[in-house]
Design a protein around this motif. Structure first.
Motif, mmCIF file in Angstrom:
data_model
loop_
_atom_site.group_PDB
_atom_site.id
_atom_site.type_symbol
_atom_site.label_atom_id
_atom_site.label_comp_id
_atom_site.label_asym_id
_atom_site.label_seq_id
_atom_site.Cartn_x
_atom_site.Cartn_y
_atom_site.Cartn_z
ATOM 1 N N VAL A 227 -0.461 7.773 -13.596
ATOM 2 C CA VAL A 227 0.547 6.713 -13.608
ATOM 3 C C VAL A 227 -0.079 5.348 -13.905
ATOM 4 O O VAL A 227 0.552 4.483 -14.529
ATOM 5 N N ARG A 228 -1.337 5.142 -13.514
ATOM 6 C CA ARG A 228 -2.007 3.869 -13.824
ATOM 7 C C ARG A 228 -2.376 3.776 -15.301
ATOM 8 O O ARG A 228 -2.219 2.727 -15.924
ATOM 9 N N GLU A 232 4.540 3.811 -16.468
ATOM 10 C CA GLU A 232 5.402 2.663 -16.696
ATOM 11 C C GLU A 232 4.769 1.363 -16.191
ATOM 12 O O GLU A 232 3.815 1.399 -15.406
ATOM 13 N N ASP A 233 5.305 0.243 -16.612
ATOM 14 C CA ASP A 233 4.863 -1.050 -16.085
ATOM 15 C C ASP A 233 5.211 -1.142 -14.596
ATOM 16 O O ASP A 233 6.257 -0.664 -14.166
ATOM 17 N N ALA A 234 4.328 -1.768 -13.832
ATOM 18 C CA ALA A 234 4.532 -1.960 -12.385
ATOM 19 C C ALA A 234 4.990 -0.664 -11.719
ATOM 20 O O ALA A 234 6.049 -0.628 -11.088
ATOM 21 N N PRO A 235 4.215 0.416 -11.839
ATOM 22 C CA PRO A 235 4.649 1.711 -11.292
ATOM 23 C C PRO A 235 4.865 1.705 -9.791
ATOM 24 O O PRO A 235 5.663 2.490 -9.274
ATOM 25 N N GLU A 236 4.193 0.789 -9.077
ATOM 26 C CA GLU A 236 4.359 0.745 -7.630
ATOM 27 C C GLU A 236 5.769 0.297 -7.230
ATOM 28 O O GLU A 236 6.158 0.439 -6.072
ATOM 29 N N LYS A 237 6.551 -0.172 -8.198
ATOM 30 C CA LYS A 237 7.926 -0.592 -7.929
ATOM 31 C C LYS A 237 8.952 0.390 -8.488
ATOM 32 O O LYS A 237 10.154 0.206 -8.288
ATOM 33 N N ALA A 402 -0.779 1.410 -2.895
ATOM 34 C CA ALA A 402 -1.823 0.380 -2.906
ATOM 35 C C ALA A 402 -2.980 0.795 -3.810
ATOM 36 O O ALA A 402 -3.594 -0.037 -4.480
ATOM 37 N N ALA A 403 -3.262 2.100 -3.845
ATOM 38 C CA ALA A 403 -4.313 2.599 -4.740
ATOM 39 C C ALA A 403 -3.892 2.444 -6.199
ATOM 40 O O ALA A 403 -4.713 2.115 -7.062
ATOM 41 N N ILE A 404 -2.610 2.683 -6.475
ATOM 42 C CA ILE A 404 -2.103 2.493 -7.838
ATOM 43 C C ILE A 404 -2.287 1.048 -8.271
ATOM 44 O O ILE A 404 -2.654 0.751 -9.412
ATOM 45 N N LYS A 405 -2.065 0.109 -7.352
ATOM 46 C CA LYS A 405 -2.215 -1.317 -7.661
ATOM 47 C C LYS A 405 -3.686 -1.744 -7.715
ATOM 48 O O LYS A 405 -3.985 -2.893 -8.049
ATOM 49 N N GLY A 406 -4.602 -0.826 -7.363
ATOM 50 C CA GLY A 406 -6.019 -1.145 -7.409
ATOM 51 C C GLY A 406 -6.538 -1.851 -6.183
ATOM 52 O O GLY A 406 -7.633 -2.405 -6.190
ATOM 53 N N GLU A 407 -5.767 -1.821 -5.096
ATOM 54 C CA GLU A 407 -6.155 -2.526 -3.874
ATOM 55 C C GLU A 407 -7.102 -1.703 -3.003
ATOM 56 O O GLU A 407 -7.748 -2.252 -2.109
ATOM 57 N N GLN A 408 -7.181 -0.414 -3.236
ATOM 58 C CA GLN A 408 -8.106 0.454 -2.511
ATOM 59 C C GLN A 408 -8.281 1.737 -3.309
ATOM 60 O O GLN A 408 -7.551 1.998 -4.269
ATOM 61 N N VAL A 410 -8.336 5.947 -3.800
ATOM 62 C CA VAL A 410 -7.542 7.071 -3.313
ATOM 63 C C VAL A 410 -8.192 7.682 -2.088
ATOM 64 O O VAL A 410 -7.522 8.058 -1.126
ATOM 65 N N GLY A 411 -9.519 7.781 -2.109
ATOM 66 C CA GLY A 411 -10.229 8.346 -0.965
ATOM 67 C C GLY A 411 -9.976 7.564 0.306
ATOM 68 O O GLY A 411 -9.752 8.138 1.377
ATOM 69 N N SER A 412 -10.006 6.246 0.213
ATOM 70 C CA SER A 412 -9.736 5.406 1.379
ATOM 71 C C SER A 412 -8.307 5.603 1.857
ATOM 72 O O SER A 412 -8.055 5.700 3.064
ATOM 73 N N ALA A 413 -7.367 5.669 0.931
ATOM 74 C CA ALA A 413 -5.965 5.880 1.294
ATOM 75 C C ALA A 413 -5.777 7.193 2.046
ATOM 76 O O ALA A 413 -5.055 7.251 3.057
ATOM 77 N N LEU A 414 -6.441 8.236 1.593
ATOM 78 C CA LEU A 414 -6.261 9.541 2.219
ATOM 79 C C LEU A 414 -6.996 9.648 3.555
ATOM 80 O O LEU A 414 -6.533 10.342 4.465
#
Length: 431
Positions: A227-228, A232-237, A402-408, A410-414
């Protein structure tokens, strides 16, 4: 049909009125408009409707049924709630009504729907109003122009390659649209089907949390990367509604989502009508990976009008009602996806010919008992059938968004999500 349950044993007479709580989606609002003329006029049973948005109706149903206040006789519940509500004794079993009301034709209800609306005791606790699975939708004309060929049964690896080749940001078109909006009913739904077919699971059969296992982690990383890189544009939304808009406006070459999305794409006036192809949900280690969802009718155990409630449910989920919608509103608006006979109805096939076979196949292949490669502790394909999953699914999707937005990573999220899942699993281990 409507008198099939009018005399059960020596039960006392009932009031000719019931109260129905339901989600305010378009097909149910159409039902509300048709009820007085086509149900009440024939049966004398007055129906008072309360309609609420999905999140609100879930809270209201849970509150009312948990306390057994009897405020509502009938409510819309999904296959997510049914088994849990049945286990708590909040729903009235429907088997005796079904036996007496043979014209309802329970055998015509698609088997995956029957399974997902039954309790652990094997009894039926809800009847579907409509049902859906998931599949992959793609622009046939775009693929032809680019010299791309969609496999009849694609893998996720193949989809990723096609998304890369179809991605044309200079023309405002992404290779694929996938839900990135947080929510257990938004991003978590398609993500979980990817996890299933990659060989992962939220919990094993002993309630051990598995979010940091390689299969789950690989699936989540794949989803986030896809998805990144080509979404689509702004996939987190972007959720279901956003991806639907993208496909209708020609902004995405592919879309993996609910089979219900096909109707609006093929509706009269849609700019992409006739341009969309439909293939099964992509797979990796499983033979199928489509989800299963239904809005259905359940009778509150505390209802003092159960026979009248069943008459309404029987009509609202009947072949007769589908034919009524077809005549009055149009066959494209029929609440389909629940009966075998609907897919054989000539008028429906004419209206939904572009996607009816793919939809039926997707629903029939969905197995809530075995959605992945290992045994599970409870039913569910795109969800884990426990009340806590709403909170867990929400929080995990927020971390991955947040991972999609590049803020962390995937490993940290999980790793964060695993701790919450472990707490939930521990509670069920003690039962």
């Amino acid at each position: 049909m409507l008198t099939g349950c009018s005399s059960q044993d020596d039960a006392p007479p009932e009031k000719k009125s019931i109260r129905v709580l339901m989600v305010d989606n378009p097909q149910m609002l159409e039902l509300k408009k048709l009820t007085a003329e086509h149900f009440t006029k024939r049966t004398g049973i007055k129906v008072s409707f309360t309609t609420l948005p999905e999140n609100e109706v879930r809270k209201e149903v849970h509150s009312d049924f948990a306390t057994q206040s009897g405020r509502y006789d009938v409510a819309t519940i999904s296959n997510f709630e049914t088994r849990d509500f049945a286990a708590h004794g909040w729903l009235r079993p429907l088997d005796s009504f079904i036996t007496r009301d043979r014209s309802f034709d329970q055998s015509d209800i698609l088997l995956p729907m029957q399974l997902s609306l039954s309790g652990a005791d094997g009894k039926v606790y809800a009847e579907p109003f409509y049902g859906e699975s998931s599949f992959l939708m793609y622009r046939k004309d775009v693929f032809e122009d680019l010299g791309l060929k969609m496999p009849k049964k694609p893998t996720w690896g193949q989809v990723a390659e096609l998304a890369e080749r179809a991605d044309r940001p200079e023309k405002g078109m992404s290779g694929i649209c996938l839900r990135g909006q947080p929510g257990w009913g938004e991003m978590t739904a398609p993500l979980t089907t990817v996890v299933n077919t990659f060989g992962g699971t939220w919990f094993d059969k002993n309630w051990n949390a598995k979010l940091t296992d390689p299969a789950f982690a690989d699936a989540a990383q794949f989803y986030v990367d896809l998805v990144r890189d080509h979404g689509e544009d702004a996939p987190e939304k972007a959720g279901y509604a956003g991806c639907l808009r993208n496909m209708k406006r020609g902004k995405s070459a592919m879309w993996y989502d609910a089979t219900a999305g096909a109707g609006p794409l093929e509706a009269d006036g849609s700019p992409v009508k006739g341009k969309i192809g439909y293939v099964p949900a992509p797979i990796e280690e499983t033979s199928s990976s489509g989800w299963l969802y239904t809005w259905a009718w359940g009778i509150q155990k505390a209802s003092k009008q159960p026979r009248s409630a069943w008459e309404f449910m029987s009509w609202a989920s009947s072949k007769e009602y589908e034919e009524l919608v077809g005549r009055e509103i149009g066959w494209a608006n029929v609440p389909a996806g629940k009966r075998q006979s609907t897919f054989k109805q000539p008028a429906y096939k004419e209206a939904a010919g572009a996607f009816d076979d793919a939809t039926e196949k997707a629903i029939l292949e969905a197995d809530p008992r075995k959605p992945g490669v290992q045994k599970r502790p409870t039913l569910g394909i795109q969800f884990v059938g426990i009340p806590e999953f709403t909170g867990l699914g929400d929080s995990v999707s927020q971390e991955l968004s947040a991972a999609i937005k590049g803020e962390q990573s995937v490993g940290s999220a999980l790793r964060k999500s695993q701790l919450e899942a472990q707490r939930i699993g521990a509670k069920y281990k003690r039962r």
